[in-house]
Design a protein around this motif. Structure first.
Motif, PDB file in Angstrom:
ATOM      1  N   MET A   1       0.849  -1.169   0.000  1.00 29.89           N
ATOM      2  CA  MET A   1       0.000   0.000   0.000  1.00 29.89           C
ATOM      3  C   MET A   1       0.904   1.245   0.000  1.00 29.89           C
ATOM      4  N   GLN A   2       0.538   2.199  -0.784  1.00 32.42           N
ATOM      5  CA  GLN A   2       1.318   3.426  -0.930  1.00 32.42           C
ATOM      6  C   GLN A   2       0.969   4.432   0.180  1.00 32.42           C
ATOM      7  N   HIS A   3       1.874   5.360   0.397  1.00 29.89           N
ATOM      8  CA  HIS A   3       1.734   6.372   1.442  1.00 29.89           C
ATOM      9  C   HIS A   3       0.404   7.121   1.343  1.00 29.89           C
ATOM     10  N   ASP A   4       0.106   7.673   0.174  1.00 29.35           N
ATOM     11  CA  ASP A   4      -1.110   8.486   0.024  1.00 29.35           C
ATOM     12  C   ASP A   4      -2.375   7.680   0.296  1.00 29.35           C
ATOM     13  N   GLU A   5      -2.376   6.418  -0.125  1.00 29.92           N
ATOM     14  CA  GLU A   5      -3.541   5.568   0.123  1.00 29.92           C
ATOM     15  C   GLU A   5      -3.702   5.305   1.621  1.00 29.92           C
ATOM     16  N   MET A   6      -2.594   5.030   2.301  1.00 28.80           N
ATOM     17  CA  MET A   6      -2.662   4.782   3.744  1.00 28.80           C
ATOM     18  C   MET A   6      -3.181   6.005   4.490  1.00 28.80           C
ATOM     19  N   ILE A   7      -2.636   7.156   4.176  1.00 32.19           N
ATOM     20  CA  ILE A   7      -3.054   8.389   4.858  1.00 32.19           C
ATOM     21  C   ILE A   7      -4.519   8.695   4.563  1.00 32.19           C
ATOM     22  N   GLY A   8      -4.932   8.499   3.317  1.00 34.19           N
ATOM     23  CA  GLY A   8      -6.334   8.717   2.956  1.00 34.19           C
ATOM     24  C   GLY A   8      -7.273   7.802   3.721  1.00 34.19           C
ATOM     25  N   ARG A   9      -6.881   6.546   3.876  1.00 37.65           N
ATOM     26  CA  ARG A   9      -7.712   5.601   4.633  1.00 37.65           C
ATOM     27  C   ARG A   9      -7.785   5.984   6.110  1.00 37.65           C
ATOM     28  N   VAL A  10      -6.650   6.379   6.683  1.00 37.06           N
ATOM     29  CA  VAL A  10      -6.648   6.805   8.085  1.00 37.06           C
ATOM     30  C   VAL A  10      -7.547   8.025   8.249  1.00 37.06           C
ATOM     31  N   GLN A  11      -7.441   8.968   7.338  1.00 35.44           N
ATOM     32  CA  GLN A  11      -8.275  10.171   7.413  1.00 35.44           C
ATOM     33  C   GLN A  11      -9.758   9.804   7.397  1.00 35.44           C
ATOM     34  N   ALA A  12     -10.128   8.897   6.502  1.00 38.21           N
ATOM     35  CA  ALA A  12     -11.538   8.505   6.395  1.00 38.21           C
ATOM     36  C   ALA A  12     -12.004   7.727   7.627  1.00 38.21           C
ATOM     37  N   LEU A  13     -11.226   6.735   8.045  1.00 36.91           N
ATOM     38  CA  LEU A  13     -11.633   5.908   9.182  1.00 36.91           C
ATOM     39  C   LEU A  13     -11.705   6.687  10.487  1.00 36.91           C
ATOM     40  N   ALA A  14     -10.747   7.578  10.705  1.00 32.55           N
ATOM     41  CA  ALA A  14     -10.714   8.360  11.945  1.00 32.55           C
ATOM     42  C   ALA A  14     -11.546   9.636  11.841  1.00 32.55           C
ATOM     43  N   GLN A  15     -12.110   9.886  10.665  1.00 29.37           N
ATOM     44  CA  GLN A  15     -12.928  11.073  10.408  1.00 29.37           C
ATOM     45  C   GLN A  15     -12.159  12.353  10.754  1.00 29.37           C
ATOM     46  N   LEU A  16     -10.936  12.412  10.220  1.00 27.32           N
ATOM     47  CA  LEU A  16     -10.084  13.581  10.452  1.00 27.32           C
ATOM     48  C   LEU A  16     -10.364  14.638   9.391  1.00 27.32           C
ATOM     49  N   PRO A  17     -10.193  15.903   9.735  1.00 27.62           N
ATOM     50  CA  PRO A  17     -10.578  16.984   8.826  1.00 27.62           C
ATOM     51  C   PRO A  17      -9.682  17.147   7.598  1.00 27.62           C
ATOM     52  N   ASP A  18      -8.412  16.693   7.687  1.00 27.03           N
ATOM     53  CA  ASP A  18      -7.514  16.884   6.551  1.00 27.03           C
ATOM     54  C   ASP A  18      -6.386  15.854   6.579  1.00 27.03           C
ATOM     55  N   ARG A  19      -5.636  15.829   5.484  1.00 29.29           N
ATOM     56  CA  ARG A  19      -4.541  14.860   5.347  1.00 29.29           C
ATOM     57  C   ARG A  19      -3.412  15.145   6.338  1.00 29.29           C
ATOM     58  N   GLY A  20      -3.200  16.404   6.663  1.00 25.89           N
ATOM     59  CA  GLY A  20      -2.163  16.752   7.628  1.00 25.89           C
ATOM     60  C   GLY A  20      -2.448  16.133   8.992  1.00 25.89           C
ATOM     61  N   SER A  21      -3.688  16.177   9.410  1.00 20.84           N
ATOM     62  CA  SER A  21      -4.089  15.564  10.682  1.00 20.84           C
ATOM     63  C   SER A  21      -3.911  14.054  10.627  1.00 20.84           C
ATOM     64  N   ALA A  22      -4.253  13.458   9.492  1.00 26.39           N
ATOM     65  CA  ALA A  22      -4.103  12.012   9.329  1.00 26.39           C
ATOM     66  C   ALA A  22      -2.628  11.612   9.346  1.00 26.39           C
ATOM     67  N   GLU A  23      -1.805  12.416   8.713  1.00 24.87           N
ATOM     68  CA  GLU A  23      -0.355  12.171   8.704  1.00 24.87           C
ATOM     69  C   GLU A  23       0.197  12.239  10.121  1.00 24.87           C
ATOM     70  N   GLN A  24      -0.184  13.264  10.858  1.00 23.34           N
ATOM     71  CA  GLN A  24       0.283  13.442  12.229  1.00 23.34           C
ATOM     72  C   GLN A  24      -0.177  12.280  13.111  1.00 23.34           C
ATOM     73  N   ALA A  25      -1.419  11.869  12.982  1.00 26.07           N
ATOM     74  CA  ALA A  25      -1.943  10.750  13.768  1.00 26.07           C
ATOM     75  C   ALA A  25      -1.207   9.453  13.418  1.00 26.07           C
ATOM     76  N   THR A  26      -0.985   9.223  12.137  1.00 27.05           N
ATOM     77  CA  THR A  26      -0.315   7.999  11.696  1.00 27.05           C
ATOM     78  C   THR A  26       1.096   7.928  12.255  1.00 27.05           C
ATOM     79  N   ARG A  27       1.819   8.995  12.144  1.00 26.47           N
ATOM     80  CA  ARG A  27       3.193   9.011  12.673  1.00 26.47           C
ATOM     81  C   ARG A  27       3.209   8.827  14.192  1.00 26.47           C
ATOM     82  N   ALA A  28       2.287   9.449  14.891  1.00 26.36           N
ATOM     83  CA  ALA A  28       2.222   9.319  16.352  1.00 26.36           C
ATOM     84  C   ALA A  28       1.953   7.870  16.757  1.00 26.36           C
TER      85      ALA A  28
END
Length: 141
Positions: free
Chosen positions: A1-28
């Motif tokens: 799975m590619q980076h953008d797909e992973m971040i997009g899925r995290v954003q959708a599943l966690a109902q985050l407002p933007d990709r930056g929030s999803a990126e930050q959550a994923t890294r944390a």
């Protein structure tokens, strides 16, 4: 799975407002997970992730300047796990648990099934329940 797909899925599943929030959550979540896993397992997990996300796990398991490995497999529970994620992501613990569940679900889809099973086997039951395989094993899915 590619980076953008992973971040997009995290954003959708966690109902985050933007990709930056999803990126930050994923890294944390990945950084905190790396602290909880034996370093070899964290390295194997990182090897199956896009390099941009693998770096979050490897940063904490890399050797220190004196040549010794960074401590790993710290024995902490869901409360500490959520607290560390919240601190890294700049959020509260309830949000951290929701984000961790989303990241772990995406991680489950990105990793080889046998690696996910090994990962689940090293986690305490309260953290393991955030993984889809953990929920299924406990009959809560």
């Amino acid at each position: 799975m590619q980076h953008d797909e992973m971040i997009g899925r995290v954003q959708a599943l966690a109902q985050l407002p933007d990709r930056g929030s999803a990126e930050q959550a994923t890294r944390a979540v990945l950084e905190t997970l790396a602290e909880r896993l034996p370093s070899g397992l964290a390295d194997h997990t990182a090897a199956q992730l896009p390099s941009t996300l693998a770096a979050a796990m490897r940063r904490l398991t890399a050797s220190s300047p004196d040549g010794r490995s960074h401590p790993s497999a710290e024995p902490f529970d869901l409360t500490v796990f959520a607290g560390r994620i919240a601190g890294r992501a700049g959020t509260d613990e309830d949000t951290a648990v929701r984000e961790a569940a989303a990241v772990l679900e995406v991680l489950d889809a990105a990793l080889a099934p046998e690696l996910t099973e090994k990962l689940a086997g090293t986690l305490p039951a309260d953290i393991r329940e955030l993984l889809p395989v953990g929920r299924t094993a406990n009959g809560t899915d």
